[in-house]
Design an enzyme around this catalytic site. Structure first.
Site, short mmCIF file in Angstrom:
data_model
loop_
_atom_site.label_atom_id
_atom_site.label_comp_id
_atom_site.label_asym_id
_atom_site.label_seq_id
_atom_site.Cartn_x
_atom_site.Cartn_y
_atom_site.Cartn_z
N ASP A 50 -5.97 -42.64 59.74
CA ASP A 50 -4.83 -42.28 58.90
C ASP A 50 -3.57 -42.13 59.76
OD1 ASP A 50 -6.40 -42.17 56.68
OD2 ASP A 50 -6.50 -40.00 56.57
N ASP A 51 -2.44 -42.42 59.15
CA ASP A 51 -1.13 -42.17 59.76
C ASP A 51 -0.98 -42.79 61.14
OD1 ASP A 51 -0.39 -40.68 57.51
OD2 ASP A 51 -1.34 -38.90 58.34
N CYS A 88 -4.42 -42.32 51.49
CA CYS A 88 -5.70 -42.53 52.16
C CYS A 88 -6.89 -42.70 51.21
CB CYS A 88 -5.97 -41.41 53.16
SG CYS A 88 -6.10 -39.78 52.44
N LYS A 148 -13.68 -38.40 58.21
CA LYS A 148 -13.28 -37.90 56.90
C LYS A 148 -13.75 -38.84 55.80
CE LYS A 148 -8.86 -38.37 55.40
NZ LYS A 148 -7.43 -38.10 55.24
N HIS A 150 -13.46 -38.16 52.03
CA HIS A 150 -12.32 -38.07 51.11
C HIS A 150 -12.41 -39.06 49.95
CE1 HIS A 150 -7.78 -36.89 50.96
NE2 HIS A 150 -8.55 -36.13 50.20
#
Length: 182
Positions: A50-51, A88, A148, A150
């Site tokens: 992510d990011d 995400c 993660k 999610h």
């Protein structure tokens, strides 16, 4: 060696998928757990961060030294032309299922679970949508996930869509997206 572009990647992926379908169909009459072939299969490692910007690792031009990731990139396949979602959860749903995020039930975030009436925005990975690890397991692969998830609520209601229930043999990580990482 020239890295494949998106069109070449899709051709390779389609061929591999067709080969796996044929191998799976051919082994359907065998006893459960029996490998479909003695030929070695490739190891598959998918890294989703992510990011992270496009050039944040060495193999894409970063000034940051990332030798292990660079080595994986040299020996594997780099996806350099692809589409993602701006958040995400939808991106993860697309990667895990190979579908548009709305088809997988994750048009928004897990935190929006039950907020919208449309099934494409349920906020939980659809139980009737196979994941890539589930398909890999049916082809004889061992699967593991770190990090993660999610893709489902961190409640009893979402448990049927947690990693161990969606095709992973091992899972080390967190179900929700904003858990402490310690």
């Amino acid at each position: 060696m020239k890295k494949p572009n998106r069109r070449e990647f899709l051709k390779i992926a389609a061929g591999a998928t067709a080969a796996n379908l044929v191998a799976t169909a051919a082994s359907a009459s065998k006893a459960p757990g029996t490998p479909s072939s003695h030929a070695p299969r490739p190891n598959i490692i998918l890294i989703l961060a992510d990011d992270m910007g496009f050039s944040d690792i060495g193999c894409f031009g970063s000034e940051v030294h990332t030798p292990h990731l660079d080595d994986l990139a040299k020996r594997g396949m780099i996806l350099s032309q692809f589409y993602n979602n701006p958040r995400c959860c939808p991106s993860r749903a697309s990667i895990m299922t190979g579908l548009y995020s709305q088809q997988a039930g994750m048009g928004m975030m897990v935190s929006d679970h039950g907020r919208y009436l449309y099934p494409g925005y349920a906020g939980i990975l659809r139980a009737d949508t196979p994941t890539i690890p589930e398909l890999l397991k049916s082809a004889g692969y061992n699967t593991a996930m770190v990090g993660k998830w999610h893709l489902a609520p961190e409640t009893e209601e979402g448990k049927h869509c947690w990693p161990l229930q969606r095709g992973f043999d091992k899972f080390w990580g967190m179900i929700s997206g904003a858990s402490p990482s310690y």
